[in-house]
Design an enzyme around this catalytic site. Sequence first.
Site: not given
Length: 909
Positions: A118, A154, A714
């Site tokens: 469900h 349910d 870098c």
Amino acid sequence: LLWAPLHYYQNKLKLAIIGQSLFGQEVYSNLRKQGHRVVGVFTVPDKDGKADPLAVAAEKDGTPVFKFPRWRVKGNPIPEVVDAYKAVGAELNVMPFCSQFIPMNIIDHPKHGSIIYHPSILPLHRGASAINWTLIHGDKKAGFTVFWADDGLDTGPILLQRECAVEPNDTVDTLYNRFLFPEGIKAMVESVQLIADGKAPRVPQTEEGASYEGHSEEVNLAQPAEAIHNWIRGHDKVPGAWTVIDGQSVTLYGSSMLAGQVPAGQPLEIDGASQPGLVTKNGLVLYGADGKALLVKNLQFEDGKMIPASKYFSSGESTSLDLTDDEKKMAEEIRSIWKGILSNVPAIEDTTDFFKSGAASMDVVRLVEEVKQKCAGVQLQNEDVYMATTFQDFIQMFVRKLRGEDQEEELVVDYVSLKVNNMTVKMPYQCFINGKFEDAENGKSYDTINPTDGSVICKVSYASVGDVDRAVAAAKEAYEIGPWGRMNPRDRGSLLYRLADLMEEHQEELATIESIDSGAVYTLALKTHVGMSIQTFRYFAGWCDKIQGKTIPINQARPNRNLTFTKKEPLGVCAIVIPWNYPLMMLAWKSAACLAAGNTLVLKPAQVTPLTALKFAELSVKAGIPKGVINILPGSGGMVGQRLSDHPDIRKLGFTGSTPIGKQIMKSCALSNLKKVSLELGGKSPLIIFSDCDMDKAVRMGMSSVYFNKGENCIAAGRLFVEESIHDEYISRVVEEIKKMKIGDPLDRSTDHGPQNHKAHLDKLLEYCEVGVKEGATLVYGGRQVDRPGFFMEPTVFTDVEDHMFIAKEESFGPVMVVSKFKDGDVDGVLQRANDTEYGLASGVFTRDINKAMYVSERLEAGTVFVNTYNKTDVASPFGGFKQSGFGKDLGEDALMEYLKTKAVTVEY
């Protein structure tokens, strides 16, 4: 059986699968894969001659299939049906999705009873439409329950539950596809195994918090915007939430909360609304009672016709096309496709409506795929079918696509405009996916900060995992079936040249955006950040029609009538993740090679510097790059970057950033689908300055090697080795020059040194300097934050740095010069010290002795060696590192090879 998988040894059950749909099919297939025996499948009868997907899979496997129209008559079980069911001898009923009423003597018959899936967290939202009501109520969590069936609605005991967060713009489809469907399948299989092993719990449901909702689809517009949005998305796409516009019912689809400014539009009166809506270029804007706004994408009228909401006032303006003979033949082919799908319709007339004739969502998928297969490869979208539901409208739409008359509408950009640097810059701020700028799927955004003063430039969309998946799907479609994959390489090069031209036309605007977003000094941004980006695209545009293979003689047969040749082919969808120090240039270094090779891409800019990448996306559309080829997703590395690393449809990932993150990316890429990787990572580049150098040049270039772009570079010289006899003079000259540097507003043309990129990085640099002092290095100059608003740091010099110190080993990525002496004439000794690092990105040497220069350059362990210069990169020269500085190259022909694969073909003739 030593090699048998684990599930081979587990307990197994005989199962009856009672249900239907693709979900039922997947549960069935996965249970069989786990070794359980499905003794019977009980599903719904065929509809219009078509079997349910569960029935199709079971029949293919030879599993007994039963298609009972009903199990009860007037509330009583049908004996023949019950007998047929009992005959299969099931030990457990598994009900993944079942629309039929099943009698209790069937539910209770097996040894282990029955379990049901469900789609809600029970006891919330019992009954039908549970997913819809999860959204309608604005629940913050969604989920599903596997429970033991009983005689209530349910209400049975809970076996297992799973939950997930509900995103602000989730729909029934996104929730189902992202979580409820895939995780639900796993949970059903897990539940069956728990039962087989005797470990399945039975937790009674509480009635506290239980809810059961009925049905109502009309929108109440006299409530807050979020409640209206929840109502619409909860009913999207079936049954649809409706309101009254101009006297007729209009159903609203595709709702999202509207963040940022509301675009201009034409007012539209809507019954019950607190104020008129606005028909805008993006859709229909609705206002809630709280004054907040939401956006609706599509509208459907009472006759079933659906239109983009943005076309409300112009939906009937298109003229009818006259078809050519070839187009008429295709129209008849499409008529046959419609007839095959709508087998219950005697004849397909011009007025036949696809959906009113009984077509469902699966039929839409079939129609799209059959048209693509049989009609010149024309790729329709599911939404196209909903927009043209009658046969005559469908043909008109198809022919427009065939002719290219439906080509992209003018790009819609909601800019953030800013008057700065004697100009008005216009900055996109949304995700760029499939040729369009749009908010993140979850509606989230974040602030991007100007490091000059710490102020907020604007809010930027914060991409989600769902956005990554949509972007990758767009890139995959563009590569596999879009014009990019079929394009002549020379034409592809022409588009990249055009893109470079547009970048040049907008270079002052790009440089200004780069400066305010990253802190780059404007003159440097103009020359390097933007200038080299333009050069990079022009360089790789020239490579497009020069990608070639080879012919190779082979000796496998006599007589030797064989031909072997190689082809260089693109990889497919590539991901690119770039850093924040050179936002546009890093984009260009990787993207230009990737696109020149014929790939498509999804790029994640650094979270703190997204703006030039999004401006680039706008220019790519103006250049004519087809939709889906380039996708830009601002957001976090942990979410967007990780999903790109894991995504199974990505074939290559290019990354520039830190070594630890590079390792994580490499691992994820290997574990996901072994995607190709290129990594440009950290560095601690040594610069050796000998006493026989040109001192003026060594000072000037040595300072540039450290302080260029505020040290956020870098290949910055992370450590200088200065020969002992000139050491003191060299340091004195450096400090003298530092004192002349102007620190200030990067947009001031006289500024030498701008702010660090973001506050967290500035804090890290200050901590780095504190560690250097504590370890005993001599702080000769700087080491402090500049006393002014923003993220400014003084250029810094350390001397007496010993090899064991933290600052001798670790990269600062900032304006920190780290200097060590070496003994006069000790060439091999200083080489050993220079190479005593796990990094190998760049290096340099200053000397007038060419023999010494060549000796040192041969022995330095780095991907780039500069002799009597530094930072001199060029688009034609390969760039990349050794050791833990990564592998793979940017720039030059080598970079192109990173985005190609080699195929060998052998022909006997």
